[in-house]
Every structure is written in C-alpha cells, then in structure tokens.
Design a protein around this motif. Structure first.
Motif, PDB file in Angstrom:
ATOM      1  N   ILE A  93      -9.160  11.801   7.561  1.00  0.00           N
ATOM      2  CA  ILE A  93      -8.033  11.463   7.975  1.00  0.00           C
ATOM      3  C   ILE A  93      -6.692  12.260   6.688  1.00  0.00           C
ATOM      4  CG2 ILE A  93      -6.486  10.412   9.454  1.00  0.00           C
ATOM      5  CD1 ILE A  93      -7.818   8.199  10.429  1.00  0.00           C
ATOM      6  N   ASN A  94      -6.182  13.313   7.642  1.00  0.00           N
ATOM      7  CA  ASN A  94      -5.059  13.892   6.479  1.00  0.00           C
ATOM      8  C   ASN A  94      -3.657  12.852   7.365  1.00  0.00           C
ATOM      9  OD1 ASN A  94      -6.806  15.770   5.325  1.00  0.00           O
ATOM     10  ND2 ASN A  94      -6.280  17.250   7.033  1.00  0.00           N
ATOM     11  N   ALA A  95      -3.715  11.981   6.131  1.00  0.00           N
ATOM     12  CA  ALA A  95      -2.087  11.371   7.203  1.00  0.00           C
ATOM     13  C   ALA A  95      -1.570  11.108   5.249  1.00  0.00           C
ATOM     14  CB  ALA A  95      -2.782  10.131   7.026  1.00  0.00           C
ATOM     15  N   SER A  96       0.247  10.902   5.257  1.00  0.00           N
ATOM     16  CA  SER A  96       0.520  10.158   4.508  1.00  0.00           C
ATOM     17  C   SER A  96       0.779   8.779   4.629  1.00  0.00           C
ATOM     18  CB  SER A  96       2.012  11.494   4.645  1.00  0.00           C
ATOM     19  OG  SER A  96       2.642  10.359   5.647  1.00  0.00           O
ATOM     20  N   ARG A  97       2.023   8.265   3.942  1.00  0.00           N
ATOM     21  CA  ARG A  97       2.641   6.469   3.493  1.00  0.00           C
ATOM     22  C   ARG A  97       3.496   6.620   5.019  1.00  0.00           C
ATOM     23  NH1 ARG A  97       4.673   6.272  -2.060  1.00  0.00           N
ATOM     24  NH2 ARG A  97       5.567   8.464  -1.084  1.00  0.00           N
ATOM     25  N   SER A  98       4.426   7.712   5.234  1.00  0.00           N
ATOM     26  CA  SER A  98       4.705   7.765   6.443  1.00  0.00           C
ATOM     27  C   SER A  98       4.257   7.974   7.935  1.00  0.00           C
ATOM     28  CB  SER A  98       5.614   8.373   6.682  1.00  0.00           C
ATOM     29  OG  SER A  98       7.009   8.322   5.572  1.00  0.00           O
ATOM     30  N   ASP A  99       2.687   8.139   7.732  1.00  0.00           N
ATOM     31  CA  ASP A  99       2.132   8.082   9.323  1.00  0.00           C
ATOM     32  C   ASP A  99       1.115   6.943   9.304  1.00  0.00           C
ATOM     33  OD1 ASP A  99       2.325  10.680  10.031  1.00  0.00           O
ATOM     34  OD2 ASP A  99       0.929  11.601   8.358  1.00  0.00           O
ATOM     35  N   PHE A 100       1.395   5.851   8.112  1.00  0.00           N
ATOM     36  CA  PHE A 100       0.741   4.947   7.917  1.00  0.00           C
ATOM     37  C   PHE A 100       1.366   3.771   8.448  1.00  0.00           C
ATOM     38  CE2 PHE A 100      -0.715   1.155   4.895  1.00  0.00           C
ATOM     39  CZ  PHE A 100      -2.598   1.108   5.813  1.00  0.00           C
ATOM     40  N   LEU A 101       2.821   3.812   8.124  1.00  0.00           N
ATOM     41  CA  LEU A 101       3.596   2.775   8.644  1.00  0.00           C
ATOM     42  C   LEU A 101       4.093   3.151   9.407  1.00  0.00           C
ATOM     43  CD1 LEU A 101       6.383   2.969   4.575  1.00  0.00           C
ATOM     44  CD2 LEU A 101       4.395   0.728   6.294  1.00  0.00           C
ATOM     45  N   ALA A 102       4.102   4.303  10.021  1.00  0.00           N
ATOM     46  CA  ALA A 102       4.327   4.430  11.068  1.00  0.00           C
ATOM     47  C   ALA A 102       3.872   3.412  12.652  1.00  0.00           C
ATOM     48  CB  ALA A 102       4.702   6.335  12.331  1.00  0.00           C
ATOM     49  N   ALA A 103       1.923   3.757  12.457  1.00  0.00           N
ATOM     50  CA  ALA A 103       0.992   2.955  12.564  1.00  0.00           C
ATOM     51  C   ALA A 103       1.193   1.249  13.240  1.00  0.00           C
ATOM     52  CB  ALA A 103      -0.245   2.892  12.501  1.00  0.00           C
ATOM     53  N   PHE A 104       1.917   0.756  12.125  1.00  0.00           N
ATOM     54  CA  PHE A 104       1.913  -0.617  11.810  1.00  0.00           C
ATOM     55  C   PHE A 104       3.903  -1.194  12.682  1.00  0.00           C
ATOM     56  CE2 PHE A 104      -0.748  -0.229   9.544  1.00  0.00           C
ATOM     57  CZ  PHE A 104      -1.713  -0.900   9.725  1.00  0.00           C
ATOM     58  N   ALA A 105       4.298  -0.097  12.920  1.00  0.00           N
ATOM     59  CA  ALA A 105       5.873  -0.363  13.359  1.00  0.00           C
ATOM     60  C   ALA A 105       5.921  -1.287  14.118  1.00  0.00           C
ATOM     61  CB  ALA A 105       6.651   1.669  14.006  1.00  0.00           C
ATOM     62  N   PHE A 106       5.373  -1.870  15.063  1.00  0.00           N
ATOM     63  CA  PHE A 106       5.659  -2.646  16.248  1.00  0.00           C
ATOM     64  C   PHE A 106       5.265  -4.417  15.388  1.00  0.00           C
ATOM     65  CE2 PHE A 106       0.477  -2.696  14.521  1.00  0.00           C
ATOM     66  CZ  PHE A 106       0.951  -4.242  14.250  1.00  0.00           C
ATOM     67  N   LEU A 107       5.077  -4.083  14.203  1.00  0.00           N
ATOM     68  CA  LEU A 107       5.851  -5.368  13.201  1.00  0.00           C
ATOM     69  C   LEU A 107       7.189  -5.603  13.606  1.00  0.00           C
ATOM     70  CD1 LEU A 107       2.968  -4.742   9.726  1.00  0.00           C
ATOM     71  CD2 LEU A 107       2.914  -6.694  11.989  1.00  0.00           C
ATOM     72  N   LEU A 143      11.152   6.026   6.528  1.00  0.00           N
ATOM     73  CA  LEU A 143      10.429   4.675   6.770  1.00  0.00           C
ATOM     74  C   LEU A 143      11.100   5.196   8.361  1.00  0.00           C
ATOM     75  CD1 LEU A 143      10.474   1.729   4.133  1.00  0.00           C
ATOM     76  CD2 LEU A 143       8.642   3.561   5.053  1.00  0.00           C
ATOM     77  N   LEU A 144      12.581   5.138   8.210  1.00  0.00           N
ATOM     78  CA  LEU A 144      13.217   5.337   9.452  1.00  0.00           C
ATOM     79  C   LEU A 144      12.417   6.852  10.314  1.00  0.00           C
ATOM     80  CD1 LEU A 144      15.614   5.082  11.644  1.00  0.00           C
ATOM     81  CD2 LEU A 144      16.878   6.290  10.638  1.00  0.00           C
ATOM     82  N   VAL A 145      12.009   7.178   9.725  1.00  0.00           N
ATOM     83  CA  VAL A 145      11.216   8.555  10.927  1.00  0.00           C
ATOM     84  C   VAL A 145       9.775   7.749  11.181  1.00  0.00           C
ATOM     85  CG1 VAL A 145       9.998  10.619  10.716  1.00  0.00           C
ATOM     86  CG2 VAL A 145      11.984  10.310   9.440  1.00  0.00           C
ATOM     87  N   ALA A 146       8.939   7.620  10.040  1.00  0.00           N
ATOM     88  CA  ALA A 146       7.611   6.954  10.409  1.00  0.00           C
ATOM     89  C   ALA A 146       8.291   4.983  11.528  1.00  0.00           C
ATOM     90  CB  ALA A 146       7.245   5.612   9.249  1.00  0.00           C
ATOM     91  N   ILE A 169       1.043  -1.517   0.065  1.00  0.00           N
ATOM     92  CA  ILE A 169       0.083  -0.082   0.041  1.00  0.00           C
ATOM     93  C   ILE A 169       0.948   0.889   0.066  1.00  0.00           C
ATOM     94  CG2 ILE A 169      -1.619   1.207   1.247  1.00  0.00           C
ATOM     95  CD1 ILE A 169      -2.657  -0.799   2.253  1.00  0.00           C
ATOM     96  N   ALA A 170       1.677   0.931   0.842  1.00  0.00           N
ATOM     97  CA  ALA A 170       2.584   2.388   1.118  1.00  0.00           C
ATOM     98  C   ALA A 170       3.834   2.357  -0.354  1.00  0.00           C
ATOM     99  CB  ALA A 170       3.553   2.284   2.242  1.00  0.00           C
ATOM    100  N   ARG A 171       3.880   1.560  -0.899  1.00  0.00           N
ATOM    101  CA  ARG A 171       4.709   1.764  -1.957  1.00  0.00           C
ATOM    102  C   ARG A 171       4.187   2.092  -3.319  1.00  0.00           C
ATOM    103  NH1 ARG A 171       5.502  -3.776  -2.750  1.00  0.00           N
ATOM    104  NH2 ARG A 171       3.843  -3.915  -3.653  1.00  0.00           N
ATOM    105  N   ASP A 172       2.795   1.703  -3.346  1.00  0.00           N
ATOM    106  CA  ASP A 172       2.565   2.145  -5.009  1.00  0.00           C
ATOM    107  C   ASP A 172       0.976   3.193  -4.647  1.00  0.00           C
ATOM    108  OD1 ASP A 172       3.520  -0.938  -5.457  1.00  0.00           O
ATOM    109  OD2 ASP A 172       1.547  -2.228  -5.122  1.00  0.00           O
ATOM    110  N   TRP A 173       0.963   3.890  -3.733  1.00  0.00           N
ATOM    111  CA  TRP A 173      -0.147   4.652  -3.460  1.00  0.00           C
ATOM    112  C   TRP A 173       0.664   5.779  -3.313  1.00  0.00           C
ATOM    113  CZ3 TRP A 173      -4.101   0.616  -1.764  1.00  0.00           C
ATOM    114  CH2 TRP A 173      -4.745  -0.288  -2.333  1.00  0.00           C
ATOM    115  N   ARG A 174       0.526   6.640  -3.445  1.00  0.00           N
ATOM    116  CA  ARG A 174       0.515   7.872  -3.096  1.00  0.00           C
ATOM    117  C   ARG A 174      -0.690   8.649  -2.225  1.00  0.00           C
ATOM    118  NH1 ARG A 174       5.913   9.163  -4.729  1.00  0.00           N
ATOM    119  NH2 ARG A 174       5.127  11.442  -4.120  1.00  0.00           N
ATOM    120  N   PHE A 175      -1.036   7.823  -1.375  1.00  0.00           N
ATOM    121  CA  PHE A 175      -2.378   9.211  -0.640  1.00  0.00           C
ATOM    122  C   PHE A 175      -2.356   9.983   0.236  1.00  0.00           C
ATOM    123  CE2 PHE A 175      -1.595   5.249   1.736  1.00  0.00           C
ATOM    124  CZ  PHE A 175      -0.403   5.626   3.167  1.00  0.00           C
ATOM    125  N   LYS A 176      -2.758  10.599   0.135  1.00  0.00           N
ATOM    126  CA  LYS A 176      -2.900  12.400   1.208  1.00  0.00           C
ATOM    127  C   LYS A 176      -3.827  11.718   2.212  1.00  0.00           C
ATOM    128  CE  LYS A 176      -5.940  15.095  -1.448  1.00  0.00           C
ATOM    129  NZ  LYS A 176      -5.609  16.949  -1.592  1.00  0.00           N
TER     130      LYS A 176
END
Length: 439
Positions: free
Chosen positions: A366-380, A396-399, A348-355
């Motif tokens: 929700i105003n959110a970027s791919r980094s925000d999205f990845l941040a929510a899944f950092a526990f993986l 991705l490091l910031v995320a 999702i984060a690689r292929d889709w440039r959602f805002k």
C-alpha cells in the motif's frame, strides 16, 4: 484475518483465529492426491510490482484444527509470489477460509533479503511443497522466521514452516497465549524460539529492520499483541492486522469456486436482505457474480453481520480503496486501550519515515505515508481525554481531517458488531475500556 473469530477476547475472539489445537502437516502418504492437486501456477502481481511465472506443484496441505472454526482450505492451497522491491522484498499469498463457510480472504507472508544474504521471513504461511519451492528459488538461506502476533491463523504455520529450514532462528511476539486452553508454544511445534522485544537493537536484523511492540493489557481473556517492523533501506512498514486496505477486486489467490459460493443466495443473504425478495436461481460463473461474492466476503469479514448482503455494493464502496482499521479490531480491541494504541502508532509515525505498508491481509503493498497511517487511527482522539491529545502539527491536522472519513463506518453495518460488543461487555468476556498508558 480481520474477520469473525472465536468469542474470546478482543478481535481474537472474533477473528477466525482462536488459539488452540495445533494443525497443518503435509501427509506424504497421500501421494495420489498430491498428483491430482498439482497444476500450473501463474504468480500474481499488482500495481508496478514484478511478476513471476512458475510451475506449481505440491499444493496438498491438511489443516483441520482451530477451535471453534477450522481454517480452510483443508486440502489444497495455491501459493502466489510477488516481487515488491527488486531482489529485496517478496510477498507470498494463499487463500484462507473460515471453516465450512463461503468466507475467504488472503493471508500473506513477507520475505526480505538481508544484506547478509539471508532471508527474513515475516508471518509464515502453510509450507506446501509449492510454497517452499518458491522460497528456495530466491537462492538464499532462510536466517530468521518471525511470528509477529499471538493469533492462531499465523501461529499455526510457524512450527511446520521452521522445520523446512532447521538452521533458521525463530522469533516470536511476546506474551503468547491460546484459547480455550493456554498451551505452550511447543504444543504448536515451535521450539527454541526467542522473544521479540520493543526497540531491541541486538537482533540479527537490527541494522536493517526495527520493531515496536504493541502489548495491551488484557481486554478480555487475553492481551492483544502485535509487532510492527520497519525495513529502513526500502522505507517499508510491516504490520499484521493493525491496518488494512480492501481492494476493489478480489486477490488472485481466492479461487473462483469460493467467490461463486459466496455469490449464492444462502441463508445469511436471506436474513440480511432487508426484507427484499431473494432469488434462488443458480449462480452463473461470470465477472459480475465473482465480484458480488467478493463484496459479500469483505462485509462479513469486517462487520460479522452487515446490514444488507443481498445488495452489498454501497457498503463495500465505503469500506474499500482506503487505509482503515478493521471495524472488528477497532471495536473489540483498540477502543478498549486507546492510550496504549496511540502511544504505539505515534511512535511508529514519529520514528519511521515509511512510504509503503505491507499488512498480512487484503492489499499490499500500500502506498501510504505517516499521515495516511495516522488518519486511519483518528478515532482514538475521540476516545481519549484532552490530557492525552497533543497540539497537532499541520500534517497531523490534515491526517485528522482525513481520518474522519477513514475511520467512519456505515452505522447500519455496525449494529451487529456493536450489539455483540455490548453483550460481551455485559457478560464480562470483554472489558469496556482499559487504561494502558504508562503514567
């Protein structure tokens, strides 16, 4: 609803949504009740979205099924419509409650107008007269109705909704199942549906909307299935329960009666009060008590048994106003199949440039970027072997650093959920971990 559900598998077992007996039908014969339930509706808006004001009638709707917890409200559902992208995307919301409890949240249907001029419906809600009127006011035919998940709380409305628009095609997420009886879709009133496939470019909406399917191995009595969609013209990501953003204030569709009922110091509050004295005074209708009711609702939805319902402020503050994966979904589903989930969210984060992101519950858009999205899944990353964690880019490091906060949940509040997970694993209802990556 991202809340407790039937003890079955993953979050389905604990998300107020056990897939079982069909319900949700308008009873035309009870016309007198309908007259009483009709009243003026002010359609809600949030942020910089446009607001529509309309006259609401026909809120009567019966849905008394859903093992073991029927989904309320049982007789009266208000519908709120909000425009997100002018003449392109609208959100329709109703209150949804867990049976006879005082716990409610919002359930959301998203409508997108395609370039063909037709409407694409994501996750239908109860098709009350008011709801259907608000859809028809958009002045376009309904072309596609999409069920993006296996979950009962969304599945139950697809059949009744599609009968209001018989010319529309019905599309459903793959691997549909129900519990305690694995019933066919026809039992739920869903006929002639087509199955959504991963990255399928032959769909009627392929030029404007893409999809990616998360179809996990069985982590309990059944698989967790969710389809994410990307509306390319507006750069909007649509999910069902993958992520949420808890608003500080309750959604407008949740009634004051529900909020005040949650603010009362009942048995649950007394049990989860950390030994403090609990007042039995009547609840006065004011802003403070409505807010307390909302905070208690949220903590019960997210944790099942939070550490302190008497004073919910501190825990609520840690869980609101940020993009997160629900603790229930994280614990009972995503932690079981981290490789499969990581493949999905990375794609999702690689292929889709959602805002912006539109989930089916809590805040949206929700105003959110791919980094925000990845941040929510950092526990993986903490659950995966080093072989599956690639070298991160700067973004991705910031995320990941953001994710340490986004995926952190108060340990005291997690105790009940963790204990339940351990119990389900011990009795074989839920598996500890399942590998889902294609090697």
């Amino acid at each position: 609803m991202g809340s407790a559900a039937a003890v079955a598998s993953n979050c389905c077992v604990l998300k107020h949504r056990v897939n079982t007996f069909v319900g949700g039908c308008s009873l035309k014969s009870i016309s007198e009740f309908r007259k009483k339930s009709s009243c003026r509706l002010v359609v809600a808006s949030s942020g910089n979205t446009d607001t529509t004001i309309t006259q609401g009638t026909g809120r009567f709707y019966i849905n008394i099924t859903g093992f073991p917890f029927p989904l309320g409200p049982f007789l009266n559902r208000r519908t709120f419509r909000t425009q997100v992208v002018k003449n392109v995307i609208w959100l329709f919301e109703q209150e949804q409650a867990l049976g006879f409890s005082s716990v409610s949240t919002n359930i959301r249907m998203t409508v997108i107008k395609l370039k063909s001029g037709g409407l694409w419906i994501h996750a239908p809600i109860a098709p009350t007269k008011e709801c259907i009127k608000l859809v028809k006011e958009l002045g376009a035919p309904v072309e596609c109705i999409v069920l993006p998940t296996f979950a009962y709380e969304h599945k139950i409305f697809v059949g009744p909704f599609s009968r209001k628009f018989p010319q529309a095609q019905v599309w459903v997420a793959p691997r549909q199942w129900s519990w305690p009886l694995n019933l066919p879709l026809e039992f739920f009133g869903i006929f002639g549906s087509k199955t959504i496939k991963d990255d399928d470019f032959s769909t009627p909406w392929a030029n404007e909307i893409e999809q990616k399917v998360l179809s996990s191995p069985e982590v309990g009595i059944g698989p967790y299935v969710e389809v994410a969609f990307y509306h390319k013209p507006s750069r909007t990501l649509l999910v069902t329960d993958a992520v949420i953003f808890v608003p500080r204030q309750p959604p407008n569709c949740i009634s004051k009666e529900s909020l005040l009922a949650s603010a009362k110091n009942g048995l649950a509050v007394k049990i989860l009060s950390k030994g403090k004295e609990v007042s039995d005074e009547p609840v006065v209708d004011n802003k403070m008590n409505r807010q307390k009711g909302w905070e208690r609702m949220v903590l019960q939805i997210l944790f099942l048994g939070p550490s302190n319902l008497l004073e919910p402020n501190a825990s609520f503050a840690q869980m609101s106003q940020k993009l997160i994966v629900s603790p229930i979904v994280k614990t009972l589903v995503f932690s079981k199949v981290p490789e499969k989930v990581k493949d999905w969210i990375d794609g999702i984060a690689r292929d889709w440039r959602f805002k912006r992101i539109i989930p089916a519950h809590f805040s949206a858009p929700i105003n959110a970027s791919r980094s925000d999205f990845l941040a929510a899944f950092a526990f993986l990353d903490e659950l995966l072997d080093d072989r599956y964690v690639t070298r991160p880019s700067l973004s991705l490091l910031v995320a990941s650093l953001m994710g340490k906060a986004a995926s952190y949940f108060p340990p005291d509040d997690m105790k009940t959920l963790s204990s339940l997970d351990d119990f389900l694993v011990s009795v074989g209802a839920v598996k500890k971990t399942v590998s889902g990556r294609k090697r």
